[in-house]
Design a protein around this motif. Structure first.
Motif, PDB file in Angstrom:
ATOM      1  N   ALA A  40      -1.261  15.055  25.171  1.00  0.00           N
ATOM      2  CA  ALA A  40      -2.433  15.688  25.797  1.00  0.00           C
ATOM      3  C   ALA A  40      -2.933  16.870  24.955  1.00  0.00           C
ATOM      4  O   ALA A  40      -2.261  17.325  24.031  1.00  0.00           O
ATOM      5  N   ASN A  41      -4.138  17.351  25.336  1.00  0.00           N
ATOM      6  CA  ASN A  41      -4.782  18.410  24.549  1.00  0.00           C
ATOM      7  C   ASN A  41      -4.322  19.789  25.032  1.00  0.00           C
ATOM      8  O   ASN A  41      -4.600  20.175  26.167  1.00  0.00           O
ATOM      9  N   PRO A  42      -3.633  20.564  24.179  1.00  0.00           N
ATOM     10  CA  PRO A  42      -3.121  21.864  24.637  1.00  0.00           C
ATOM     11  C   PRO A  42      -4.263  22.832  24.945  1.00  0.00           C
ATOM     12  O   PRO A  42      -5.283  22.835  24.266  1.00  0.00           O
ATOM     13  N   GLY A  43      -4.064  23.653  25.963  1.00  0.00           N
ATOM     14  CA  GLY A  43      -5.035  24.713  26.262  1.00  0.00           C
ATOM     15  C   GLY A  43      -6.301  24.208  26.922  1.00  0.00           C
ATOM     16  O   GLY A  43      -7.259  24.959  27.074  1.00  0.00           O
ATOM     17  N   ARG A  44      -6.361  22.961  27.304  1.00  0.00           N
ATOM     18  CA  ARG A  44      -7.581  22.445  27.907  1.00  0.00           C
ATOM     19  C   ARG A  44      -7.358  22.210  29.406  1.00  0.00           C
ATOM     20  O   ARG A  44      -7.556  23.096  30.202  1.00  0.00           O
ATOM     21  N   SER A  45      -6.853  21.042  29.755  1.00  0.00           N
ATOM     22  CA  SER A  45      -6.721  20.710  31.176  1.00  0.00           C
ATOM     23  C   SER A  45      -5.529  21.449  31.784  1.00  0.00           C
ATOM     24  O   SER A  45      -4.719  22.043  31.062  1.00  0.00           O
ATOM     25  N   ALA A  46      -5.422  21.358  33.136  1.00  0.00           N
ATOM     26  CA  ALA A  46      -4.328  22.076  33.811  1.00  0.00           C
ATOM     27  C   ALA A  46      -3.221  21.122  34.243  1.00  0.00           C
ATOM     28  O   ALA A  46      -2.312  21.516  34.972  1.00  0.00           O
ATOM     29  N   HIS A  47      -3.292  19.858  33.827  1.00  0.00           N
ATOM     30  CA  HIS A  47      -2.243  18.923  34.261  1.00  0.00           C
ATOM     31  C   HIS A  47      -0.960  19.148  33.457  1.00  0.00           C
ATOM     32  O   HIS A  47      -0.973  19.831  32.411  1.00  0.00           O
ATOM     33  N   ALA A  48       0.098  18.545  33.988  1.00  0.00           N
ATOM     34  CA  ALA A  48       1.434  18.840  33.447  1.00  0.00           C
ATOM     35  C   ALA A  48       1.532  18.508  31.954  1.00  0.00           C
ATOM     36  O   ALA A  48       2.141  19.265  31.181  1.00  0.00           O
ATOM     37  N   MET A  49       0.922  17.410  31.538  1.00  0.00           N
ATOM     38  CA  MET A  49       1.054  17.022  30.120  1.00  0.00           C
ATOM     39  C   MET A  49       0.366  18.032  29.197  1.00  0.00           C
ATOM     40  O   MET A  49       0.871  18.363  28.120  1.00  0.00           O
ATOM     41  N   ALA A  50      -0.811  18.521  29.640  1.00  0.00           N
ATOM     42  CA  ALA A  50      -1.537  19.495  28.813  1.00  0.00           C
ATOM     43  C   ALA A  50      -0.755  20.809  28.753  1.00  0.00           C
ATOM     44  O   ALA A  50      -0.677  21.451  27.693  1.00  0.00           O
ATOM     45  N   LEU A  51      -0.154  21.182  29.887  1.00  0.00           N
ATOM     46  CA  LEU A  51       0.622  22.437  29.899  1.00  0.00           C
ATOM     47  C   LEU A  51       1.839  22.322  28.991  1.00  0.00           C
ATOM     48  O   LEU A  51       2.191  23.263  28.274  1.00  0.00           O
TER      49      LEU A  51
END
Ligand code: PLP
Length: 396
Positions: A40-51
């Protein structure tokens, strides 16, 4: 004329100054993990994978900051390479009408941005290195004292001669004179113990893919907390998306717009972790190899070795010029007939070659890593002996 029979055996890589190879398994695993588990894309969405991806990027930032002695991780920016970092360091700080003092060994990553700034009114004073490639801090001090100077710009070590500059002394001078010290550390990191906090450097640009053993496409810029750089590239930063078009004030976001190179950053983080563990042994090993190569080339005769005579004053790289064979010819024969990869020419550093008197034909650069073996060095020496001997007998 005999056709050159292409080499078919093991290939020997002595071009680590261009990029290190092979990359450590831990680096490859980290890059792979970024493309699989941490997609996932860091610093973008708030879902667990992005975090989770964000946490991994910040962990990598912390590892790189610790390795380079950067007091606060957020002062270390991830950028696409040292060239981009040098551009931000120079164009983000210097203004028309400023005066800078720069050494004559700089790479085009510094020379070209300075040339474009000079076209806009920057005054550039060049301090010539001596015949070993060393910039005299005394001369830098004289030039800084001669007129108000905004910055001293100096590489940490040369990609042509391997010369290690006296950065600590330059930092004292700039501090005393109220100027800033901006350093291109592309070749130094990984090969030298770099502790930016104690060196007192204001901004330090470095490649991730050379001595640091990270992947290509990632570099770093460490910027002192009290040094403000203009933003050169604007865009989305994930957080702080307000109606205001301004970039956020906080680092690193201010200078890292757009989607990050997560695979490159995680690879570099893994490389930094590994170097923190075995960097000292690696440096010793590379120095032994350098010594072996230097002695062997001196024993062959007919070669001029550029740079400092003493190994402790240079990186593990050796550029040589032969009395009558061209650098291009030697590098070509090393590759095609002996499977040995080196780099000939000007190494993107015409200033350095002009200083060394080798602008005309360039030099052949052997750049080593602790991953090379004694056997690699011995085979390179034997190949050089044969190339010179064959050419001396008129064979091609
Ligand atoms: N500065 C020096 C001294 C270098 O040797 C290099 C690359 O060879 C660079 C800057 C540019 O580094 P990068 O290719 O990682 O942008």
């Amino acid at each position: 004329m005999n056709a050159v029979a292409p080499h078919r055996g093991e290939r020997i890589y002595l071009d680590h100054g261009a990029t290190s190879w092979p990359k450590p398994p831990a680096v490859i695993a980290a890059v792979s993990r970024a493309l699989t588990d941490l997609g996932a894309n860091p610093g973008r969405s708030a879902h667990a994978m992005a975090l989770e991806a964000s946490r991994a990027v910040e962990a990598a930032r912390g590892r790189c900051a610790r390795l380079l002695g950067v007091p606060e991780a957020r002062q270390l920016l991830f950028l696409p390479g040292c060239t981009i970092a040098c551009n931000l360091m120079l164009k983000g700080y210097l203004r028309p009408g400023d005066r800078v003092v720069v050494g004559s060994m700089e790479h085009n990553a510094v020379v070209r941005p300075l040339a474009s700034l000079a076209a806009q009114g920057l005054e550039v004073v060049v301090v010539a290195a001596d015949d070993t490639g060393l910039i005299d801090p005394g001369e830098v001090e004289r030039q800084v004292r001669a007129a108000p100077t905004r910055a001293v710009i100096c590489q940490h070590a040369s990609n042509v001669t391997g010369t290690i500059q006296l950065i600590g002394e330059m930092a004292e001078i700039t501090r005393e004179q109220g100027a800033r010290l901006l350093v291109d550390g592309a070749q130094a990191v990984g090969h030298l113990e770099v502790d930016l906090a104690s060196l007192g450097v204001d901004a330090y640009a470095a490649s991730g893919h050379k001595g640091l053993l990270g992947p290509q496409g990632v570099g770093v810029l460490a910027v002192a907390a009290d040094l403000e750089l203009d933003v050169l590239i604007e865009g989305g930063t994930g957080g702080e998306a307000s109606a205001q078009p301004d970039m956020p004030r906080e680092r690193p976001d201010r200078y890292e717009p757009g989607t990050l190179n997560t695979p490159g950053i995680l690879g570099l983080g893994a490389a930094a972790e590994r170097l923190a563990a075995d960097g000292v042994q690696r440096r010793r090993r590379a120095d032994d190899l350098l010594h072996r190569l230097h002695e062997g080339i001196d024993a062959l005769g007919g070669f001029r070795v550029l740079g400092p005579p003493r190994p402790q004053h240079r990186l593990p790289l050796l550029s040589v010029v032969h009395d009558w064979l061209t650098a291009d010819r030697i590098a070509f024969d090393l590759d095609r007939s002996h499977g040995i990869a080196v780099r000939a020419g000007l190494h993107c550093a015409p200033w350095a070659h002009r200083t060394m008197g080798t602008l005309e034909g360039g030099a052949v650069r052997f750049s080593l890593s602790a991953d090379n073996s004694d056997n690699h060095i011995d085979r390179a020496l034997e190949a050089l002996r044969r190339i010179v001997s064959r050419a001396g007998h008129g064979e091609t």
